[in-house]
Every structure is written in structure tokens, then in C-alpha cells.
Design an enzyme around this catalytic site. Structure first.
Site, mmCIF file in Angstrom:
data_model
loop_
_atom_site.group_PDB
_atom_site.id
_atom_site.type_symbol
_atom_site.label_atom_id
_atom_site.label_comp_id
_atom_site.label_asym_id
_atom_site.label_seq_id
_atom_site.Cartn_x
_atom_site.Cartn_y
_atom_site.Cartn_z
ATOM 1 N N TRP A 131 -17.295 11.144 2.241
ATOM 2 C CA TRP A 131 -17.884 12.170 1.371
ATOM 3 C C TRP A 131 -16.792 12.809 0.524
ATOM 4 C CZ3 TRP A 131 -18.700 17.792 3.054
ATOM 5 C CH2 TRP A 131 -19.433 18.498 2.092
ATOM 6 N N ASP A 212 -18.953 14.681 11.832
ATOM 7 C CA ASP A 212 -19.732 15.264 10.747
ATOM 8 C C ASP A 212 -21.143 14.704 10.918
ATOM 9 O OD1 ASP A 212 -20.968 16.117 8.452
ATOM 10 O OD2 ASP A 212 -19.325 15.574 7.113
ATOM 11 N N LYS A 247 -30.552 18.839 5.350
ATOM 12 C CA LYS A 247 -31.372 17.676 5.032
ATOM 13 C C LYS A 247 -32.594 17.571 5.927
ATOM 14 C CE LYS A 247 -27.782 16.546 2.433
ATOM 15 N NZ LYS A 247 -26.624 17.428 2.239
#
Length: 398
Positions: A131, A212, A247
Site C-alpha cells: 500500500w 495490517d 471497508k
């Protein structure tokens, strides 16, 4: 005069792309850069389970007083149960403590600052690619960054042997950033056997995993997506998890995440967690309540939890359908290059293999916006915008 000395910062590779998209006056434009779920109408909906939870919260809330440094206690409990399962030894033996934090980004930053301030760990290994904001977060926390290979551009798959080779060079006490599921940006995940080998390597070399975990439930399923984390937690005595509910609950602007610290004993985790709280106190003192109350309310109510699980499944399945439709639509547009690997990936993102030049042409000529690395947000695709996307890609590849 001191502000005149400040240099203009470069645009963020993802958020800057969104700014450019908003400024684009063309009517037929598509943004596949930022990682935000869209439904078939192109909207980012508020989940029904979230709306119902908010009604309960508003009806019973009687104070706006400060939370403790670690946030809503009920939230922290359900976070651990979601990550590990209620019967996991980490939970039952009280080897984990959790602090609410502002989103996944805030959770990662708290974890990184805690480690730099209180341990000898000064280097973190991140996947190549990863990311775009990871390096920014860790550099800001004064961590040195090393990369391990993860993606094979020729096969459009993971390069697990290279990953192990690179991590074998890590030194005792080094951190290893691991994507719990739905690897961002590639969409390519480790299998259970590979997770066990990573766990064994971390144990052997005394490495500290930092997960993560931003997409639980967007890959295969809520528990299935946590298998890698649980395998590592079964093997390695110390780890950290930064998770987010942006999300899977659609709580993007609530900025709700958590940092969870796992240690070998209840006593050790309590001592270490006191320094996590000290880190938070010197940063933002204590978190906002609303997002945590939504999550804890839903997960504590069987009907709301069941509704949320069905909504999450619907989002996951829609993304999977868009992957298949994308591959089929490219073929229909006459693209001979093999994009079938996209249908085998998980989560919101796909590493398309498009070059920077092709990405630039997509944006400038066709008003299709994706990240410069070639990462596509599949979650932003719909049946309506699919023809626009695929026609543009076909022209760029011609």
C-alpha cells in the site's frame, strides 16, 4: 517569516488522484484509484445494520464524556473475538490487549511509534509492492524500511520463495509487515501452508509480525480471512495487529480501527500495553466514540450481526462478479493479453500489470483513473462503467 520556506508537498499517489478526478470536467469518467466500495448504482451505501445500530445508540446514549485512552471497552473485546475467535488461546489466556484507534492508518502509526519508543526494533520489512501509504507511515515514525519480494510480474502471482529468501536476511527484533488478507495492491494472498512457513521463520529468527488487517471478510469469509493471522498467533509469542472497519462495515469517514498487542503472558502484555496507551496519550489522547459504538452494537446483537454478515457477503460477492465480468469484457473488446489472473485474486484491488505510460494514457485520453502502479480498485467497477473501462484499456493496449 517561516512559512515561505516550506516546500510544496508532492500529491499523494491515491488521494491526489481523487483530487484530479474531481477536477476533471469530462462527463464520462471513472475513478478506480481510491479503495472505496461502490454498489451497482456507483454509490457508497451506509449498511442497513449500521443504520439500525445508530438508531439504538441515539436512543440510549446519555453522555458525550471523554472515553478512556484505549477507547470503548466493549468494542475492544469484540475486535479480539473477530480477529482470533472467542475460543482462541490468545483471548482465553488474556495474552492480548486492544486499543481503539483512528482507522487502520492511525492503528499502524500507534504500533510503529510504540515500537520505536520502547524496543530495539528499528527496521520494518514491507512487501514489494505494498500500500502506497505504508512507507509514509513508517518513515514518519522513524522506522527504517526494507523490502521483501512478493509479486512476480511475469506470472502475475506471488513469489513466495523470494519472499522467504529476503526475510531470511532480517535480523532478530526486526518487524515484518504482513497483509492479513486481500493483499493491497496485488489481491494475492498466502495459503495456509505458506502462512505456517512465514510463522516458523519469524519464530526461528525472532522477528515481530505486524499485521495490517483492513479487509477481513472481503476475501473468502470472516473466519477464513483470519486463518493466516491465527496460524501466526499460534506459533509466534509476540505480534501486533492494526485492523480497520472502514471497508467491511462501510465506516470510511468514522475512522474506526484498533491496534492489538499480543505477548507471551498476561503480565507482559499488561506492561507493554501501558506504553501503547502512553503513545496514544501523546498523540490524540483518546479516540472518538461513534464508530466503535456502531461496531460493538452490531457484533453484540445477534440479529444485527447476522444482517451485517449478509451485507458483507453481498459486497464480497459483487466484487468477485466484477472480477469475472472484467476479464470477460476485455476479451469481448478484442484484448488478446491474458487477464484471467484477475479473477483468481481476492479483495478490493487488482495489480493489473498496466505500465505507468498506459495508466497515464487511460487518465489523460479516456478519463479512467487508476494508481500509477497499475493497481485497480475492482470495488469501483459496475456493470454500467465496465464498458467504458474495458474499451479504454483495449485502446491503450492496441
Amino acid at each position: 517569516m517561516i512559512f515561505t520556506q516550506v516546500e510544496l508537498a508532492p500529491a499523494d499517489p491515491i488521494l491526489g488522484l481523487t483530487d484530479a478526478f474531481k477536477a476533471d470536467t469530462r462527463t464520462e469518467k471513472v475513478n478506480l484509484g481510491v479503495g472505496i466500495y461502490k454498489d451497482e448504482s456507483g454509490s457508497t451505501p451506509i449498511l442497513k445494520s449500521v443504520k439500525l445500530a445508530e438508531e439504538k445508540i441515539l436512543a440510549t446514549e446519555n453522555s458525550k464524556s471523554y472515553l478512556g485512552i484505549e477507547g470503548v471497552q466493549a468494542y475492544n473485546r469484540v475486535v479480539q473475538e473477530l480477529l482470533f475467535g472467542a475460543e482462541h488461546s490468545v483471548v482465553k489466556n488474556k495474552r492480548a490487549l486492544t486499543a481503539q484507534a483512528p482507522g487502520g492508518t492511525g492503528s499502524l502509526r500507534v504500533a510503529a511509534e510504540f515500537l520505536v519508543r520502547n524496543t530495539e526494533s528499528k527496521t520494518i520489512w514491507v512487501s514489494n509492492p505494498t500500500w502506497a501509504n505504508h512507507q509514509n507511515i513508517f518513515k514518519s515514525a522513524s522506522l527504517g524500511i526494507q523490502q521483501y519480494r512478493y509479486y512476480n510480474a511475469e506470472t502475475h502471482g506471488k513469489d513466495f520463495d523470494a519472499m522467504l529468501t529476503d526475510l531470511s536476511q532480517a535480523k532478530a527484533g526486526d518487524l515484518v509487515l504482513l497483509h492479513g488478507c486481500c493483499h493491497n495492491p496485488t489481491g494475492i494472498d498466502l495459503n495456509e501452508t505458506e502462512w505456517q512457513r512465514v510463522a516458523d521463520l519469524c519464530l526461528k529468527q525472532d522477528l515481530v509480525p505486524l499485521f495490517d488487517f483492513a479487509y477481513q471478510g472481503f476475501g473468502v469469509g470472516i473466519n477464513e480471512d483470519a486463518k493466516g493471522l491465527r496460524i501466526v498467533a499460534d506459533t509466534v509469542p509476540e505480534l501486533l495487529i492494526a485492523n480497520s472497519f472502514s471497508k467491511n462495515f462501510g465506516l470510511y469517514n468514522e475512522r474506526i480501527g484498533a491496534v492489538t498487542l499480543v505477548a507471551d503472558t498476561e503480565t507482559t502484555v499488561a506492561k507493554a500495553f501501558s506504553q501503547v496507551k502512553s503513545t496514544i496519550r501523546g498523540n490524540y489522547s483518546n479516540p472518538p466514540a461513534h464508530g466503535a459504538l456502531i461496531v460493538s452494537t452490531i457484533l453484540a446483537d445477534e440479529e444485527l450481526k447476522s444482517l451485517w454478515e449478509s451485507e458483507l457477503k453481498e459486497m464480497r460477492e459483487r466484487i468477485a462478479k466484477m472480477r469475472t465480468l472484467f476479464v470477460e469484457s476485455l476479451k469481448a473488446e478484442g484484448v488478446t493479453q491474458d487477464f484471467s489472473f484477475i479473477s483468481r485474486q481476492n479483495g478490493m484491488f487488482s495489480f493489473s500489470g498496466l505500465t505507468k505510460e498506459q495508466v497515464t494514457q487511460l487518465k489523460e485520453v479516456h478519463a479512467v483513473y487508476i494508481v500509477g502502479s497499475g493497481r485497480i480498485s475492482v470495488a469501483g467497477m459496475t456493470r454500467t462503467n465496465m464498458p467504458v473501462i474495458c474499451k479504454a484499456i483495449a485502446k491503450v493496449l492496441a
